[in-house]
Design an enzyme around this catalytic site. Structure first.
Site, PDB file in Angstrom:
ATOM      1  CG  HIS A 169      -1.983  -1.000   1.243  1.00 58.15           C
ATOM      2  ND1 HIS A 169      -3.063  -0.946   2.079  1.00 58.15           N
ATOM      3  CD2 HIS A 169      -2.163  -2.111   0.487  1.00 58.15           C
ATOM      4  CE1 HIS A 169      -3.864  -1.973   1.842  1.00 58.15           C
ATOM      5  NE2 HIS A 169      -3.324  -2.699   0.887  1.00 58.15           N
ATOM      6  N   PRO A 199      -3.276  -0.708  19.076  1.00 57.67           N
ATOM      7  CG  PRO A 199      -5.062  -2.096  18.542  1.00 57.67           C
ATOM      8  CD  PRO A 199      -4.428  -1.388  19.676  1.00 57.67           C
ATOM      9  CE1 TYR A 221      -4.936   3.447   9.335  1.00 59.33           C
ATOM     10  CE2 TYR A 221      -5.525   3.380  11.658  1.00 59.33           C
ATOM     11  CZ  TYR A 221      -4.718   2.979  10.618  1.00 59.33           C
ATOM     12  OH  TYR A 221      -3.696   2.097  10.849  1.00 59.33           O
TER      13      TYR A 221
HETATM   14  C1  LIG Z   1      -4.825 -10.715  21.003  1.00 60.71           C
HETATM   15  C2  LIG Z   1      -3.890  -9.780  20.249  1.00 60.71           C
HETATM   16  C3  LIG Z   1      -4.369  -9.148  19.093  1.00 60.71           C
HETATM   17  C4  LIG Z   1      -3.533  -8.282  18.404  1.00 60.71           C
HETATM   18  N1  LIG Z   1      -4.015  -7.653  17.295  1.00 60.71           N
HETATM   19  C5  LIG Z   1      -3.247  -6.765  16.664  1.00 60.71           C
HETATM   20  C6  LIG Z   1      -3.749  -6.075  15.543  1.00 60.71           C
HETATM   21  O1  LIG Z   1      -4.889  -6.293  15.127  1.00 60.71           O
HETATM   22  N2  LIG Z   1      -2.946  -5.165  14.930  1.00 60.71           N
HETATM   23  C7  LIG Z   1      -1.674  -4.915  15.393  1.00 60.71           C
HETATM   24  O2  LIG Z   1      -0.971  -4.080  14.819  1.00 60.71           O
HETATM   25  N3  LIG Z   1      -1.155  -5.582  16.439  1.00 60.71           N
HETATM   26  C8  LIG Z   1      -1.905  -6.486  17.086  1.00 60.71           C
HETATM   27  N4  LIG Z   1      -1.402  -7.127  18.156  1.00 60.71           N
HETATM   28  C9  LIG Z   1      -0.007  -6.871  18.546  1.00 60.71           C
HETATM   29  C10 LIG Z   1       0.997  -7.801  17.858  1.00 60.71           C
HETATM   30  O3  LIG Z   1       0.359  -8.949  17.395  1.00 60.71           O
HETATM   31  C11 LIG Z   1       2.108  -8.116  18.873  1.00 60.71           C
HETATM   32  O4  LIG Z   1       2.759  -6.893  19.159  1.00 60.71           O
HETATM   33  C12 LIG Z   1       3.132  -9.154  18.390  1.00 60.71           C
HETATM   34  O5  LIG Z   1       2.547 -10.438  18.407  1.00 60.71           O
HETATM   35  C13 LIG Z   1       4.376  -9.147  19.284  1.00 60.71           C
HETATM   36  O6  LIG Z   1       5.202 -10.224  18.966  1.00 60.71           O
HETATM   37  P1  LIG Z   1       6.038 -10.961  20.117  1.00 60.71           P
HETATM   38  O7  LIG Z   1       6.853 -12.001  19.421  1.00 60.71           O
HETATM   39  O8  LIG Z   1       6.718  -9.963  20.949  1.00 60.71           O
HETATM   40  O9  LIG Z   1       4.947 -11.623  21.073  1.00 60.71           O
HETATM   41  P2  LIG Z   1       3.868 -12.750  20.804  1.00 60.71           P
HETATM   42  O10 LIG Z   1       3.424 -12.730  19.396  1.00 60.71           O
HETATM   43  O11 LIG Z   1       2.844 -12.607  21.867  1.00 60.71           O
HETATM   44  O12 LIG Z   1       4.664 -14.101  21.022  1.00 60.71           O
HETATM   45  C14 LIG Z   1       4.988 -14.579  22.306  1.00 60.71           C
HETATM   46  C15 LIG Z   1       5.029 -16.088  22.257  1.00 60.71           C
HETATM   47  O13 LIG Z   1       5.472 -16.557  23.534  1.00 60.71           O
HETATM   48  C16 LIG Z   1       4.691 -17.677  23.899  1.00 60.71           C
HETATM   49  N5  LIG Z   1       4.705 -17.803  25.355  1.00 60.71           N
HETATM   50  C17 LIG Z   1       4.033 -17.062  26.259  1.00 60.71           C
HETATM   51  N6  LIG Z   1       4.262 -17.511  27.501  1.00 60.71           N
HETATM   52  C18 LIG Z   1       5.103 -18.560  27.384  1.00 60.71           C
HETATM   53  C19 LIG Z   1       5.697 -19.449  28.303  1.00 60.71           C
HETATM   54  N7  LIG Z   1       5.441 -19.355  29.615  1.00 60.71           N
HETATM   55  N8  LIG Z   1       6.495 -20.415  27.842  1.00 60.71           N
HETATM   56  C20 LIG Z   1       6.753 -20.528  26.519  1.00 60.71           C
HETATM   57  N9  LIG Z   1       6.214 -19.709  25.587  1.00 60.71           N
HETATM   58  C21 LIG Z   1       5.402 -18.750  26.023  1.00 60.71           C
HETATM   59  C22 LIG Z   1       3.315 -17.369  23.338  1.00 60.71           C
HETATM   60  O14 LIG Z   1       2.542 -18.533  23.167  1.00 60.71           O
HETATM   61  C23 LIG Z   1       3.654 -16.692  22.008  1.00 60.71           C
HETATM   62  O15 LIG Z   1       3.701 -17.607  20.946  1.00 60.71           O
HETATM   63  C24 LIG Z   1      -2.203  -8.022  18.861  1.00 60.71           C
HETATM   64  C25 LIG Z   1      -1.754  -8.675  20.012  1.00 60.71           C
HETATM   65  C26 LIG Z   1      -2.578  -9.535  20.702  1.00 60.71           C
HETATM   66  C27 LIG Z   1      -2.055 -10.196  21.948  1.00 60.71           C
END
Ligand SMILES: Cc1cc2nc3c(=O)[nH]c(=O)nc-3n(C[C@H](O)[C@H](O)[C@H](O)COP(=O)(O)OP(=O)(O)OC[C@H]3O[C@@H](n4cnc5c(N)ncnc54)[C@H](O)[C@@H]3O)c2cc1C
Length: 390
Positions: A72, A291, A200
């Site tokens: 985009h 978000p 938006y």
């Molecule tokens: C429900 C939700 C909806 C979202 N929707 C949007 C959206 O629409 N638009 C947007 O821009 N952003 C969105 N976000 C934000 C974006 O998806 C996150 O910022 C992104 O996933 C961050 O990546 P990460 O790898 O830091 O964490 P995560 O993607 O959360 O990955 C963390 C991983 O660690 C694992 N984990 C947790 N605890 C343990 C443990 N005790 N032992 C082993 N593994 C563990 C989890 O299962 C997960 O797979 C959303 C976030 C959430 C939670």
């Protein structure tokens, strides 16, 4: 077990870190408490900044994204019954790519496993020990059996609720939280895209975002009260409200069967202590943004770029300079993303406590930003992603 870097969490942060380290010959093991199927199906973010796209391409993971993702060049803002387009490509030379987070996860998992990388799924009881020594450990259970990994470093990429951040002593941890009076009801609908770019909309009954996931599946969001429950929102009510907030003369949103819906409340969180001893936390483990700015996934990827570079510098040159500055480099960028996300949230959501004067100012702010080259450039620079300042 023994590895150089023990990584907790197979989200975008943990998987990308493992991939970047592997490309530099550094060994890691990822522990994930969910199954491969579950992490590959969880619906979350979908907007990739230019820097994230470049990193995926430069490290050999971008092939499917380039084929299936949608580039985009611009983004639209709707208010006072009019649409205003910001041409991001013209203002910054950069674009965003719409490619769902779970597709990024699939590509990263496939690349790690193909390269012989170790991801242990379905673990439980993960805990960290000796993080302030040079040989930190991770304890966990696999199929009920207690296991231990000895590492040089631990990367806590386990999201907001994971155990890593909590292992940093509370007295040493600096955390800041903010709650917004808004919630988002997000849906996935089976229908064709309504519009070639994201919209938006600030409508007098509330905010709406028209986004997309693929030519067949669309992602739409509605501002709701954060205390609302899903059973208060029938499909009919969702479509009525969406149409009210975005339809214009001669243009109507495509609707279709709703295949997924959820409500999230909006908050900002930042743990400025992103490192403690040999533990480094990254992504949602360290910060949450509302978000509205589409920053969560992109911040997670940027954090681990810094972390990977620091770890490589340690092994290649026995030099800790970058690792010692990890929190400082990341939090500077995270604060800017927090500010942008808070600004977008405040500018676009309807605050029903606002006086008519405050609502007038909000609409005038949108008008000022979208009608000024300087304003549009500022918004676009932040939306396509700020550079990492080393
Ligand atoms: C429900 C939700 C909806 C979202 N929707 C949007 C959206 O629409 N638009 C947007 O821009 N952003 C969105 N976000 C934000 C974006 O998806 C996150 O910022 C992104 O996933 C961050 O990546 P990460 O790898 O830091 O964490 P995560 O993607 O959360 O990955 C963390 C991983 O660690 C694992 N984990 C947790 N605890 C343990 C443990 N005790 N032992 C082993 N593994 C563990 C989890 O299962 C997960 O797979 C959303 C976030 C959430 C939670």
């Amino acid at each position: 077990m023994r590895t150089q870097v023990g990584i907790i969490g197979a989200g975008p942060a943990g998987l990308m870190l493992s991939h970047l380290l592997h490309l530099q010959g550094i060994d890691s093991i990822i522990l994930e408490n969910r199954s491969r199927e579950e992490i590959e199906e969880t619906i979350r973010a979908g907007v990739l900044e230019q820097g994230t796209v470049d990193l995926l391409n430069d490290t050999g993971i971008g092939e499917r994204m380039m084929r299936e993702g949608q580039v985009h060049d611009g983004v639209e803002f709707q208010f006072n019954g009019m649409r205003h387009r910001i041409n991001m490509k013209k203002r910054t030379g950069k674009c965003i790519t719409v490619y769902a987070q779970h597709e990024v996860i699939k590509d990263l998992v496939a690349a790690r496993l193909e390269a012989g990388g170790k991801i242990i799924f379905n673990v439980s009881d993960v805990s960290l020990a000796d993080i302030d020594t040079s040989q930190p450990k991770i304890y966990f259970r696999q199929n009920g059996v207690a296991e231990e990994i000895d590492c040089d470093f631990i990367a806590g990429c386990d999201g907001y609720h994971g155990p890593s951040r909590q292992t940093i002593p509370a007295k040493k941890r600096k955390e800041i939280k903010h709650v917004y009076p808004f919630g988002w009801l997000g849906i996935l609908a089976e229908t064709a895209p309504s519009h070639p770019e994201l919209i938006y909309s600030n409508h007098e009954t509330g905010f709406a975002l028209i986004s997309t996931r693929s030519p067949e599946i669309q992602r739409y969001y509605l501002q709701v009260d954060p205390t609302d429950c899903l059973d208060e929102w029938s499909d009919d009510r969702i479509w009525t409200e969406l149409h009210k907030r975005v339809d214009m003369d001669g243009w109507s949103l495509n609707d279709g069967p709703i295949i997924q819906k959820s409500i999230v409340s909006m908050r900002s969180f930042i743990c400025e202590t992103m490192q403690y001893g040999r533990l480094f936390i990254a992504g949602d483990a360290a910060h949450i943004v509302p978000p509205t700015g589409a920053k969560g996934l992109n911040l997670a990827i940027a954090d681990v770029q810094v972390l990977a570079k620091g770890i490589v510098q340690y092994y290649d040159q026995n030099e800790l300079n970058l690792l010692e500055r990890y929190s400082q480099i990341c939090t500077r960028r995270v604060w800017k993303a927090q500010r942008f996300s808070a600004w977008m949230t405040q500018m676009l959501h309807r605050n029903f406590k606002h006086t008519p004067f405050e609502y007038g100012l909000q609409l005038a702010e949108l008008d000022s930003v979208t009608s000024s080259i300087a304003g549009a450039t500022y918004l676009a620079e932040n939306y396509v992603g700020l550079p990492i300042e080393w």
